[in-house]
Scaffold this motif. Structure first.
Motif, PDB file in Angstrom:
ATOM      1  N   GLY A  35       0.744  -1.166   0.201  1.00 36.43           N
ATOM      2  CA  GLY A  35      -0.062   0.050   0.060  1.00 36.43           C
ATOM      3  C   GLY A  35       0.765   1.297   0.113  1.00 36.43           C
ATOM      4  O   GLY A  35       0.462   2.228   0.640  1.00 36.43           O
ATOM      5  N   ASP A  71      -0.639   4.899   0.801  1.00 34.55           N
ATOM      6  CA  ASP A  71      -1.642   5.264  -0.171  1.00 34.55           C
ATOM      7  C   ASP A  71      -2.769   3.948   0.152  1.00 34.55           C
ATOM      8  O   ASP A  71      -2.446   3.152  -0.601  1.00 34.55           O
ATOM      9  N   SER A  72      -3.930   4.154   1.057  1.00 32.80           N
ATOM     10  CA  SER A  72      -4.871   3.255   1.100  1.00 32.80           C
ATOM     11  C   SER A  72      -5.566   2.689  -0.056  1.00 32.80           C
ATOM     12  O   SER A  72      -6.187   1.700  -0.091  1.00 32.80           O
ATOM     13  N   GLN A  73      -5.652   3.703  -0.951  1.00 34.96           N
ATOM     14  CA  GLN A  73      -6.347   3.222  -2.369  1.00 34.96           C
ATOM     15  C   GLN A  73      -5.605   2.523  -3.326  1.00 34.96           C
ATOM     16  O   GLN A  73      -6.250   2.234  -4.303  1.00 34.96           O
ATOM     17  N   PRO A 114      -3.740  -0.303  -5.260  1.00 35.61           N
ATOM     18  CA  PRO A 114      -4.122  -1.546  -5.498  1.00 35.61           C
ATOM     19  C   PRO A 114      -2.801  -2.279  -5.613  1.00 35.61           C
ATOM     20  O   PRO A 114      -1.918  -1.830  -5.898  1.00 35.61           O
TER      21      PRO A 114
END
Ligand code: FMN
Length: 358
Positions: free
Chosen positions: A76, A101-103, A105
């Motif tokens: 992440g 960056d938790s978004q 993939p």
């Protein structure tokens, strides 16, 4: 030795599998803190005739940085990479920030980083499918176009060009010293060289080559009186050149000129190669005609062998006829590709402990 954060150790463990010309691994790492590291890159132009202006090394640096980004995505972490402007072109330094960056993939190419390996032996001639061709074009992005050389006649033309090109490679003294230093003899795997079994020669020829290559005098004698270069050229260039699905050229929309252009090209090359691996295709780069061609265009003498420049100039003309409308100065990478078995002998990598900046 400082304690390396676990996620950085994991990222570097994977990133080091990026490909480099002759497996030179022209990079060393420095960990700054939990979210920053420095890649100390270098090139081999001072002793390797193939590393003209360091460009092939810079393509490898791009492949490394792309692999780092792919590896970081598993945690992440998004990479923000900046070249230190004050670092010299021969030893560029890359400041890498690993930003949470938790978004983000995980990159779909992640599972193929370690599996990707060069295959120098003949492959099947079954053509690539339209969906494979589409995926490979997608992999390089909008700034690059892939040109394909398919069908028996085109493969033959490229195979015979590579065969002629190999005469230059195998007879010039400057290439001999490179080959001598990068081949690990009687090896299936090699940490920092190319194992002889991965070269694509049969066992008998390999044995003879090992004996001949022990000295330049032997190489010269065999080449002069016994056409010693003939069998290796057939095995290393002619047969594999015919036995593949296609040859390819990756073209930049604009001819690369700067170090950053070559690094960007290297990132695209790595995505292309990893996509080939995802599609279960085998690949071998074929970059030496590009390098000799650039020596000629730049008017640089690259060998003390009489007639070398002339030979390279003739090869360049032949190459241009094959490429036709493809502008040669925009080609950043070439190779052959196809279905076939994965290589059973390959280069490994230096362990991370041997990749720290001294
Ligand atoms: C910029 C670049 C140029 C290369 N040129 C050639 C080439 O001309 N012929 C070849 O057989 N392999 C070439 N290779 C493949 C490397 O030798 C190979 O990637 C390296 O030895 C590591 O082995 P691996 O790909 O199996 O991990 C090249 C690789 C890179 C990155």
């Amino acid at each position: 030795m400082q304690q390396i954060p676990r996620h950085i150790a994991d990222i570097l463990e994977l990133a080091r599998w990026a490909p480099s010309g002759d497996n030179t691994q022209p990079w060393r790492f420095e960990v700054v803190d939990d979210h920053h590291l420095v890649v100390h890159a270098f090139d081999t132009r001072d002793h390797c005739v193939y590393d003209l202006d360091g460009h092939p090394s810079q393509i490898a640096h791009g492949a490394l940085l792309e692999t780092l980004a792919i590896a970081a995505s598993a945690h992440g972490l998004r990479t923000v990479i900046k070249r230190r402007p004050d670092s010299p072109d021969t030893r560029p330094e890359y400041w890498v920030e690993l930003a949470p960056d938790s978004q983000l993939p995980s990159d779909p190419l992640l599972p193929y980083v370690k599996q990707r390996s060069v295959q120098r032996r003949p492959m099947r001639t079954s053509p690539l499918t339209p969906s494979q061709i589409h995926a490979m074009q997608e992999a390089v992005g909008n700034a690059y176009t892939v040109r394909w050389f398919e069908g028996g006649a085109q493969r033959w033309r490229l195979a015979s060009l590579m065969f002629a090109n190999a005469k230059l490679r195998l007879t010039m003294p400057e290439a001999y010293t490179v080959h001598r230093d990068i081949i690990e003899w009687q090896a299936r795997f090699s940490e920092d060289k190319v194992p002889d079994q991965a070269l694509g020669l049969d066992a008998m020829t390999l044995k003879l080559m090992r004996w001949i290559m022990a000295s330049w005098q032997r190489v010269r004698f065999f080449n002069t009186w016994l056409a010693g270069h003939l069998t290796p050229r057939i095995e290393l260039d002619l047969l594999p050149g015919v036995f593949c699905a296609a040859h390819f050229a990756i073209l930049a929309n604009k001819a690369p000129t700067t170090l950053d252009d070559y690094v960007a090209a290297g990132r695209a090359v790595q995505r292309f190669w990893l996509t080939a691996t995802r599609l279960e295709l085998q690949l071998q780069p074929e970059v030496t005609p590009l390098i000799f061609g650039r020596y000629v265009r730049a008017g640089i003498e690259f060998s003390r062998m009489p007639g070398a420049t002339n030979m390279a100039a003739k090869l360049g003309k032949r190459f241009a006829r094959i490429l036709q409308a493809v502008p040669v100065d925009q080609v950043v990478f070439m190779g052959r590709i196809g279905n076939g078995k994965a290589a059973t002998s390959r280069s490994l990598r230096r362990p991370v402990e041997r990749l720290w900046k001294p």
